[in-house]
Each structure stands twice: as C-alpha cells, then as structure tokens.
Design an enzyme around this catalytic site. Structure first.
Site, PDB file in Angstrom:
ATOM      1  N   GLU A 193     -17.484 105.776 152.645  1.00 30.89           N
ATOM      2  CA  GLU A 193     -17.374 106.769 151.683  1.00 30.89           C
ATOM      3  C   GLU A 193     -18.564 108.045 151.975  1.00 30.89           C
ATOM      4  OE1 GLU A 193     -17.170 108.628 147.096  1.00 30.89           O
ATOM      5  OE2 GLU A 193     -18.752 107.236 147.656  1.00 30.89           O
ATOM      6  N   HIS A 230     -16.777 101.134 147.773  1.00 32.32           N
ATOM      7  CA  HIS A 230     -17.231 102.338 148.746  1.00 32.32           C
ATOM      8  C   HIS A 230     -18.491 101.561 149.338  1.00 32.32           C
ATOM      9  CE1 HIS A 230     -15.144 105.640 146.228  1.00 32.32           C
ATOM     10  NE2 HIS A 230     -14.666 105.073 147.209  1.00 32.32           N
ATOM     11  N   GLU A 238     -14.911 104.248 138.877  1.00 30.56           N
ATOM     12  CA  GLU A 238     -15.985 104.089 139.386  1.00 30.56           C
ATOM     13  C   GLU A 238     -17.497 104.359 138.703  1.00 30.56           C
ATOM     14  OE1 GLU A 238     -18.094 105.927 143.854  1.00 30.56           O
ATOM     15  OE2 GLU A 238     -16.326 106.907 142.666  1.00 30.56           O
ATOM     16  N   ASP A 267     -19.356 101.189 144.143  1.00 31.84           N
ATOM     17  CA  ASP A 267     -19.926 101.897 145.317  1.00 31.84           C
ATOM     18  C   ASP A 267     -21.495 101.352 145.408  1.00 31.84           C
ATOM     19  OD1 ASP A 267     -21.732 103.831 146.548  1.00 31.84           O
ATOM     20  OD2 ASP A 267     -20.213 105.311 146.136  1.00 31.84           O
TER      21      ASP A 267
END
Length: 274
Positions: free
Chosen positions: A247, A207, A148, A181
């Site tokens: 998230e 995310h 990530e 994300d």
C-alpha cells in the site's frame, strides 16, 4: 501469498499505467483506489465501470479489492450530522455495487476520525449502527466488506485488532471481516502477529509496507524500521492464505512506476530468503 499493487499512488497518472505496471512487474492483482480521476464510484456508475472492466481484460490483472475514498473528503460516516452519515452510507452501498460489478472480492472501509469531542459510547453507537446497515446490504448483494484499522494519527475509532474484534462481536455477519495494515500496530507498540490470533478466521487481508515509529507514513519495504523479512516468515508459519497489498499511497506519487518496481522486488526478495 499473492502480492497486490495499490493504485492510489498513481492518481496523477493514467490509471492504465497501474495495470501496465502490475503486469510487467509481476504483481498478482490490483487493489483499486476509489477516488477521482480514476475510480470514483459515482463516475463508475455513470459509465466508467466499463473502462475498469476493459483494463482487467486487456492486461489480465484482476482487481481483488475496491478501496473507496471516504476519510473525510468528502465522506466520513463517523462525524457530522445524521444527513452526512446517511450520505456516506448511501455512497458506500454504491461502492459495494461497483466493487461487485467489477469482479472484486471485497470493498474496503476504514472508519475515520469521529472528532475530538466524541465520547466512546457515542463513537461505538454510531460505528455499529453504520456497519450493521452496511452488513445487511453486503448480505443482500453477497459482497464482502473488509474493515481496516488505522493509526491513531488518522482515527480515534478502530485502531487495533481488539477494536476489530469488538466490532465483529457487535455486528455478526459472514460478510464483514478484518485485515491488518502492518503500520498501525507497529507505530502503537502492538503486535502485528496478534491480529491472526485475535481475529482468527476473520483475518482476511493485509497491507504490507514499511513504517517508522512516530508517524503513519507508508514506506517502501526495506526503507523503514519494521523487520519485514522476519515478519513475512512468521506470516507464512502462521498459515495465512490471504493476499497482501503493497500500500504505497502518496509518499511516492511523483514516480509511482519506479517505486512500484522497487517495492515488489524488495518484498519478493524477503519472501524468498531462507
């Protein structure tokens, strides 16, 4: 697209609450946060893995991904002595073992801050050595690592799709893939959708939350500045077949059940709009 519940926001509540809520609110899966008191890998190894397995079976909610805590408290493979790096690598190998044992499809890592005095050549040498070692172990046990990218408020290592692409060029492994994300690209003025074109078949997870410029806080969908309805339409148009975890971390820790319900209701409504 499957939507998942992240359990970090439940860390002051029994872990079972997260499984109960995932089931009753209509989440498709759980992304399990690997910190105490819920799912710290050494505790899982010492017997707590049976609790996770029993919750999966009881509520019929799968754990798609295991996300161990390792951003400086106490583990950070990007900073400190070689002994500290070695300790973190051993910990992450254990995390991968536990992720595989609970039936998760992947274990997630996110390279943390390397310190303000670290040079880029030092950063990338340490990063590639570490991820290559983790990749070799992932190949051995046949368990995927998802990497990530974080915001520049959190790290000076992997912050963008280009950073992920460079890492994948340096560490070639089918068991090391990437994700997006949506907050890091948004707060840096980058394109969220560029993750798909840059990472291509390495783009395996997401995310999805909301964000605001100038901060890394993860907000409920619809309570920030990201045009989520339009973004979700573009993700669908791009043919993304992976999953997306909402998230929510500690911003809503006082009442995780209330906000977990509102979050998926908001996101589902955006997904259903024409």
């Amino acid at each position: 697209m499957e939507i998942g519940l992240f359990t970090s926001g439940y860390q002051r509540s029994p872990l079972e609450h997260a499984f109960i809520d995932a089931k009753r609110f209509g989440y498709d899966y759980i992304e399990l946060w690997g910190g105490r008191p819920h799912a710290f890998a050494p505790d899982l190894r010492n017997g707590d893995i049976r609790l996770i397995q029993s919750l999966i079976e009881k509520y019929e909610v799968k754990v798609l991904g295991y996300t161990p805590e390792h951003n400086a408290y106490p583990y950070n493979f990007m900073m400190g002595s070689e002994a500290m790096r070695r300790d973190c690598v051993d910990y992450l190998k254990l995390c991968m073992d536990m992720g595989k044992e609970m039936g998760a499809e992947f274990t997630m890592i996110s390279p943390a801050h390397a310190g303000y005095e670290a040079r880029y050549d030092e950063i990338w040498k340490r990063l590639t050595v570490t991820v290559r070692e983790l990749a070799e172990y992932a190949e051995k046990i046949q368990h995927t690592i998802v990497v990530e990218a974080l915001t520049p408020y959190e790290t000076n290592v992997v912050k963008s799709a280009n950073d992920l692409a460079r890492l994948f060029d340096l560490v070639e492994s089918p068991y090391v893939v990437g994700m997006c994300d949506v907050v890091p690209p948004f707060v840096q003025g980058e394109s969220i959708m560029a993750y798909f074109s840059i990472l291509k078949d390495k783009m395996k997870h997401m995310h999805i939350v909301d964000g605001k410029n100038g901060e890394d806080t993860h907000y409920l969908p619809g309570e920030g500045s990201i045009p989520l309805k339009e973004l979700l339409a573009e993700i669908k148009f791009a043919g993304y077949k992976g999953a997306a975890t909402i998230e929510l971390v500690t911003n809503y820790i006082n009442e995780p059940r209330l906000y977990a319900k509102r979050a998926i209701d908001h996101l589902r409504s955006y997904m259903e709009e024409k």
